[in-house]
Design a protein around this motif. Structure first.
Motif, PDB file in Angstrom:
ATOM      1  N   SER A 264       5.914  -4.247  -7.057  1.00 47.05           N
ATOM      2  CA  SER A 264       6.065  -5.253  -8.067  1.00 47.05           C
ATOM      3  C   SER A 264       4.717  -5.940  -8.372  1.00 47.05           C
ATOM      4  O   SER A 264       4.023  -6.209  -7.415  1.00 47.05           O
ATOM      5  CB  SER A 264       6.997  -6.152  -7.442  1.00 47.05           C
ATOM      6  OG  SER A 264       8.170  -5.634  -6.948  1.00 47.05           O
ATOM      7  N   MET A 265       4.508  -6.128  -9.743  1.00 48.62           N
ATOM      8  CA  MET A 265       3.416  -6.770 -10.307  1.00 48.62           C
ATOM      9  C   MET A 265       2.075  -6.080  -9.971  1.00 48.62           C
ATOM     10  O   MET A 265       1.044  -6.947 -10.136  1.00 48.62           O
ATOM     11  CB  MET A 265       3.503  -8.222  -9.920  1.00 48.62           C
ATOM     12  CG  MET A 265       4.563  -8.809 -10.405  1.00 48.62           C
ATOM     13  SD  MET A 265       4.753 -10.493 -10.406  1.00 48.62           S
ATOM     14  CE  MET A 265       5.679 -10.640  -8.770  1.00 48.62           C
ATOM     15  N   ALA A 266       1.969  -4.846  -9.525  1.00 45.81           N
ATOM     16  CA  ALA A 266       0.688  -4.214  -9.221  1.00 45.81           C
ATOM     17  C   ALA A 266      -0.341  -4.303 -10.580  1.00 45.81           C
ATOM     18  O   ALA A 266      -1.508  -4.366 -10.504  1.00 45.81           O
ATOM     19  CB  ALA A 266       0.956  -2.690  -8.953  1.00 45.81           C
ATOM     20  N   GLN A 267       0.472  -4.185 -11.737  1.00 45.91           N
ATOM     21  CA  GLN A 267      -0.496  -4.248 -12.838  1.00 45.91           C
ATOM     22  C   GLN A 267      -1.366  -5.520 -13.136  1.00 45.91           C
ATOM     23  O   GLN A 267      -2.327  -5.503 -13.947  1.00 45.91           O
ATOM     24  CB  GLN A 267       0.070  -3.866 -14.095  1.00 45.91           C
ATOM     25  CG  GLN A 267       1.357  -4.837 -14.796  1.00 45.91           C
ATOM     26  CD  GLN A 267       2.799  -4.632 -13.926  1.00 45.91           C
ATOM     27  OE1 GLN A 267       2.649  -4.506 -12.834  1.00 45.91           O
ATOM     28  NE2 GLN A 267       3.804  -4.503 -14.532  1.00 45.91           N
ATOM     29  N   MET A 268      -0.879  -6.756 -12.641  1.00 48.96           N
ATOM     30  CA  MET A 268      -1.291  -7.844 -12.547  1.00 48.96           C
ATOM     31  C   MET A 268      -2.181  -8.329 -11.378  1.00 48.96           C
ATOM     32  O   MET A 268      -3.160  -9.236 -11.299  1.00 48.96           O
ATOM     33  CB  MET A 268      -0.267  -8.951 -12.891  1.00 48.96           C
ATOM     34  CG  MET A 268       0.458  -8.810 -14.180  1.00 48.96           C
ATOM     35  SD  MET A 268       1.964  -9.413 -14.223  1.00 48.96           S
ATOM     36  CE  MET A 268       3.047  -8.416 -14.246  1.00 48.96           C
ATOM     37  N   ALA A 269      -2.093  -7.516 -10.383  1.00 53.92           N
ATOM     38  CA  ALA A 269      -2.683  -8.015  -9.053  1.00 53.92           C
ATOM     39  C   ALA A 269      -3.935  -7.869  -8.817  1.00 53.92           C
ATOM     40  O   ALA A 269      -4.603  -6.564  -9.350  1.00 53.92           O
ATOM     41  CB  ALA A 269      -1.692  -7.375  -7.834  1.00 53.92           C
ATOM     42  N   GLN A 270      -4.701  -8.585  -8.272  1.00 53.46           N
ATOM     43  CA  GLN A 270      -5.965  -8.364  -7.962  1.00 53.46           C
ATOM     44  C   GLN A 270      -6.454  -7.610  -6.716  1.00 53.46           C
ATOM     45  O   GLN A 270      -7.256  -6.759  -6.631  1.00 53.46           O
ATOM     46  CB  GLN A 270      -6.851  -9.843  -7.890  1.00 53.46           C
ATOM     47  CG  GLN A 270      -6.888 -10.505  -9.277  1.00 53.46           C
ATOM     48  CD  GLN A 270      -7.239 -11.919  -9.276  1.00 53.46           C
ATOM     49  OE1 GLN A 270      -6.601 -12.307  -8.163  1.00 53.46           O
ATOM     50  NE2 GLN A 270      -7.681 -12.469 -10.049  1.00 53.46           N
ATOM     51  N   TRP A 271      -5.376  -7.825  -5.909  1.00 54.36           N
ATOM     52  CA  TRP A 271      -5.426  -7.418  -4.383  1.00 54.36           C
ATOM     53  C   TRP A 271      -4.335  -6.910  -4.064  1.00 54.36           C
ATOM     54  O   TRP A 271      -3.001  -7.443  -4.607  1.00 54.36           O
ATOM     55  CB  TRP A 271      -5.964  -8.485  -3.268  1.00 54.36           C
ATOM     56  CG  TRP A 271      -7.474  -8.446  -3.470  1.00 54.36           C
ATOM     57  CD1 TRP A 271      -7.943  -9.619  -4.420  1.00 54.36           C
ATOM     58  CD2 TRP A 271      -8.556  -8.181  -2.810  1.00 54.36           C
ATOM     59  NE1 TRP A 271      -9.254  -9.676  -4.413  1.00 54.36           N
ATOM     60  CE2 TRP A 271      -9.751  -8.836  -3.251  1.00 54.36           C
ATOM     61  CE3 TRP A 271      -8.769  -7.065  -1.986  1.00 54.36           C
ATOM     62  CZ2 TRP A 271     -10.966  -8.530  -2.804  1.00 54.36           C
ATOM     63  CZ3 TRP A 271     -10.034  -6.868  -1.507  1.00 54.36           C
ATOM     64  CH2 TRP A 271     -11.051  -7.511  -1.979  1.00 54.36           C
ATOM     65  N   GLY A 272      -4.241  -5.703  -3.173  1.00 55.25           N
ATOM     66  CA  GLY A 272      -2.905  -5.230  -2.590  1.00 55.25           C
ATOM     67  C   GLY A 272      -3.098  -5.177  -1.023  1.00 55.25           C
ATOM     68  O   GLY A 272      -4.194  -4.853  -0.613  1.00 55.25           O
ATOM     69  N   PHE A 273      -1.954  -5.542  -0.516  1.00 54.13           N
ATOM     70  CA  PHE A 273      -2.033  -5.061   1.159  1.00 54.13           C
ATOM     71  C   PHE A 273      -1.259  -3.844   1.308  1.00 54.13           C
ATOM     72  O   PHE A 273      -0.251  -4.002   0.466  1.00 54.13           O
ATOM     73  CB  PHE A 273      -1.566  -6.370   1.926  1.00 54.13           C
ATOM     74  CG  PHE A 273      -0.071  -7.098   1.394  1.00 54.13           C
ATOM     75  CD1 PHE A 273      -0.383  -8.194   0.374  1.00 54.13           C
ATOM     76  CD2 PHE A 273       1.017  -6.853   1.954  1.00 54.13           C
ATOM     77  CE1 PHE A 273       0.818  -8.887   0.237  1.00 54.13           C
ATOM     78  CE2 PHE A 273       2.183  -7.398   1.381  1.00 54.13           C
ATOM     79  CZ  PHE A 273       2.157  -8.508   0.500  1.00 54.13           C
ATOM     80  N   CYS A 274      -1.846  -2.992   2.047  1.00 54.05           N
ATOM     81  CA  CYS A 274      -1.528  -1.697   1.972  1.00 54.05           C
ATOM     82  C   CYS A 274      -1.405  -1.052   3.658  1.00 54.05           C
ATOM     83  O   CYS A 274      -2.184  -1.540   4.174  1.00 54.05           O
ATOM     84  CB  CYS A 274      -2.533  -0.914   1.425  1.00 54.05           C
ATOM     85  SG  CYS A 274      -2.114   0.797   1.068  1.00 54.05           S
ATOM     86  N   ILE A 275      -0.572  -0.421   3.679  1.00 52.40           N
ATOM     87  CA  ILE A 275      -0.510   0.388   4.977  1.00 52.40           C
ATOM     88  C   ILE A 275      -0.568   1.769   4.869  1.00 52.40           C
ATOM     89  O   ILE A 275       0.087   2.368   4.085  1.00 52.40           O
ATOM     90  CB  ILE A 275       0.858   0.090   5.864  1.00 52.40           C
ATOM     91  CG1 ILE A 275       2.376   0.108   5.209  1.00 52.40           C
ATOM     92  CG2 ILE A 275       0.822  -1.249   6.608  1.00 52.40           C
ATOM     93  CD1 ILE A 275       3.444  -0.160   6.051  1.00 52.40           C
ATOM     94  N   ALA A 276      -1.292   2.493   5.521  1.00 49.85           N
ATOM     95  CA  ALA A 276      -1.771   3.918   5.492  1.00 49.85           C
ATOM     96  C   ALA A 276      -1.816   4.584   6.780  1.00 49.85           C
ATOM     97  O   ALA A 276      -2.227   3.755   7.824  1.00 49.85           O
ATOM     98  CB  ALA A 276      -2.851   3.980   4.688  1.00 49.85           C
ATOM     99  N   ARG A 277      -1.729   5.787   6.881  1.00 50.12           N
ATOM    100  CA  ARG A 277      -1.525   6.398   8.150  1.00 50.12           C
ATOM    101  C   ARG A 277      -3.150   6.616   8.602  1.00 50.12           C
ATOM    102  O   ARG A 277      -3.690   7.622   7.928  1.00 50.12           O
ATOM    103  CB  ARG A 277      -0.728   7.605   8.274  1.00 50.12           C
ATOM    104  CG  ARG A 277      -0.541   8.447   9.607  1.00 50.12           C
ATOM    105  CD  ARG A 277       0.631   9.410   9.224  1.00 50.12           C
ATOM    106  NE  ARG A 277       1.788   8.586   9.152  1.00 50.12           N
ATOM    107  CZ  ARG A 277       2.644   7.838  10.065  1.00 50.12           C
ATOM    108  NH1 ARG A 277       2.140   7.537  11.181  1.00 50.12           N
ATOM    109  NH2 ARG A 277       3.600   7.148   9.588  1.00 50.12           N
ATOM    110  N   THR A 278      -3.542   6.251   9.800  1.00 48.60           N
ATOM    111  CA  THR A 278      -4.916   6.525  10.240  1.00 48.60           C
ATOM    112  C   THR A 278      -5.224   7.563  11.301  1.00 48.60           C
ATOM    113  O   THR A 278      -6.014   7.964  11.617  1.00 48.60           O
ATOM    114  CB  THR A 278      -5.644   5.195  10.862  1.00 48.60           C
ATOM    115  OG1 THR A 278      -4.677   4.353  11.425  1.00 48.60           O
ATOM    116  CG2 THR A 278      -6.242   4.553   9.412  1.00 48.60           C
ATOM    117  N   ASP A 279      -3.958   7.668  11.858  1.00 43.92           N
ATOM    118  CA  ASP A 279      -3.702   8.875  13.026  1.00 43.92           C
ATOM    119  C   ASP A 279      -2.544   9.895  13.022  1.00 43.92           C
ATOM    120  O   ASP A 279      -1.427   9.199  13.549  1.00 43.92           O
ATOM    121  CB  ASP A 279      -3.620   8.097  14.624  1.00 43.92           C
ATOM    122  CG  ASP A 279      -3.873   9.193  15.639  1.00 43.92           C
ATOM    123  OD1 ASP A 279      -3.580  10.231  15.322  1.00 43.92           O
ATOM    124  OD2 ASP A 279      -4.146   8.663  16.794  1.00 43.92           O
TER     125      ASP A 279
END
Ligand SMILES: Cc1cc2nc3c(=O)[nH]c(=O)nc-3n(C[C@H](O)[C@H](O)[C@H](O)COP(=O)(O)OP(=O)(O)OC[C@H]3O[C@@H](n4cnc5c(N)ncnc54)[C@H](O)[C@@H]3O)c2cc1C
Length: 249
Positions: free
Chosen positions: A70-85
Motif C-alpha cells: 500500500s502507498m509504495a508510490q508515495m512512501a519515502q521509506w519502506g520496512f522490509c523483511i528479507a531472507r539472510t540465511d
C-alpha cells in the motif's frame, strides 16, 4: 498510518541512532512509510518469503519482489523483511531492514484497481543496497521484529477510521437524524460494541507501555474491529434505504 505500525518496533528493537533519525519525523507525519512484507508466494504464510539479502561491504543487497504494498508510490521509506540465511529454518533466517525507496534498484509498479485508483503496488528490488545501520534488531532475528510490527498493524486497523467506519463516523452519520426506539437501541448497541473493542485496544497499549508484546488481544481486536467497521457501514447503508420513522404527535 503505516509508519505508526513501525514506531513501537523501532522503540523496542531499534538502535539509538535509528530512533533519533526516524521516530520524530515519522510521528510528525514528515516521513512516510510502506510495508514491504507480502510476496507473491508469501501471504498468510509470510515466513515463506523468498526475497534474498546478500552480505556486502558495509551492508546488504536486497533482491526480489514484494506485492500488495500500500502507498509504495508515495512512501519515502519502506520496512522490509528479507531472507539472510537460506539454510536456517524458515522463521529464523529473516532480517528486518529499513529501505530508502529512492535507492538505486527500487522499482514501484502500481496495481490499477476496478475503481481506477491505485493503492497497492508491486515493488521490485534489484540488488538494492541497505547499510548495516538500517538493520533493525539482530541479523536473522527479523521475524521477532516483524511480528511486533504486525501486532501494531492489527491494533491500528481494527480502530475506526483505519479501514472503515467506527463510532465517530456512526455518530456523525446519525447526528440530527430522528431515530425511533428500535433504531436508538440498534445504534446504542453498535456504540457499546465499539467502545468495548476500543477498551481491548487500551489494554494492548498498556501492555506495550509495560514492555509486553501486544499478543492475543491484538488479534482478537483485529477480528472484532474489522467486523465492527463492516457492521457500522452495513447499518448506515441499510438505514438510508429505510423510510424515516413516523413523526410523534
Ligand atoms: C487492504 C490491504 C492492504 C494491504 N497492504 C499491504 C502492505 O502495505 N504491505 C504488505 O506487505 N502486504 C499488504 N497486504 C497484503 C496482505 O497482508 C496479504 O493479503 C496477506 O498477507 C494474505 O496474503 P494473500 O493475499 O497471498 O492470501 P493467501 O495467503 O494466499 O490466502 C488466501 C486465502 O487462503 C486462506 N489460507 C491461507 N493459508 C491457509 C491455511 N494454512 N489454512 C487455511 N486457510 C488458509 C486465507 O485465509 C485466505 O482466505 C494488504 C492487504 C490488504 C487487504
Amino acid at each position: 498510518m503505516i509508519g505508526a505500525w513501525l514506531v513501537p518496533s523501532l522503540v523496542r528493537y531499534g538502535t539509538e541512532e535509528q530512533k533519533e533519525k526516524f521516530l520524530r519525523p515519522t510521528l510528525r507525519g514528515q516521513m512516510t512509510w510502506c510495508q514491504l512484507f507480502s510476496e507473491p508466494g508469501a501471504g498468510s504464510d509470510l515466513a515463506s518469503l523468498s526475497m534474498k539479502a546478500e552480505r556486502v561491504e558495509g551492508g546488504w543487497k536486497l533482491t526480489g519482489q514484494k506485492i500488495w504494498t500500500s502507498m509504495a508510490q508515495m512512501a519515502q521509506w519502506g520496512f522490509c523483511i528479507a531472507r539472510t540465511d537460506p539454510d536456517a529454518a524458515k522463521h529464523d533466517g529473516i532480517t528486518y531492514f529499513l529501505v530508502d525507496m529512492k535507492a538505486a534498484g527500487v522499482d514501484v509498479r502500481p496495481l490499477r484497481e476496478l475503481t481506477g485508483d491505485a493503492l497497492f503496488n508491486e515493488v521490485f528490488l534489484d540488488a538494492v543496497f541497505v547499510p548495516d545501520e538500517h538493520v533493525v534488531g539482530e541479523v536473522n532475528k527479523g521475524w521477532q521484529v516483524a511480528r511486533n510490527t504486525l501486532s501494531n498493524e492489527r491494533v491500528s486497523l481494527s480502530t475506526g477510521g483505519g479501514l472503515g467506519m467506527g463510532v465517530p463516523e456512526l455518530l456523525k452519520f446519525f447526528a440530527g437524524k430522528e431515530l425511533d426506539a428500535v433504531a436508538t437501541s440498534e445504534v446504542g448497541k453498535l456504540i457499546a460494541q465499539g467502545q468495548s473493542i476500543d477498551l481491548l485496544g487500551l489494554r494492548t497499549t498498556l501492555k506495550q507501555l509495560n514492555g509486553v508484546e501486544p499478543g492475543a488481544e491484538a488479534s482478537v481486536r483485529k477480528l472484532l474491529g474489522v467486523q465492527f467497521n463492516q457492521d457500522v457501514a452495513d447499518y448506515c447503508w441499510a438505514s438510508q434505504a429505510r423510510p424515516p420513522p413516523p413523526r410523534s404527535r
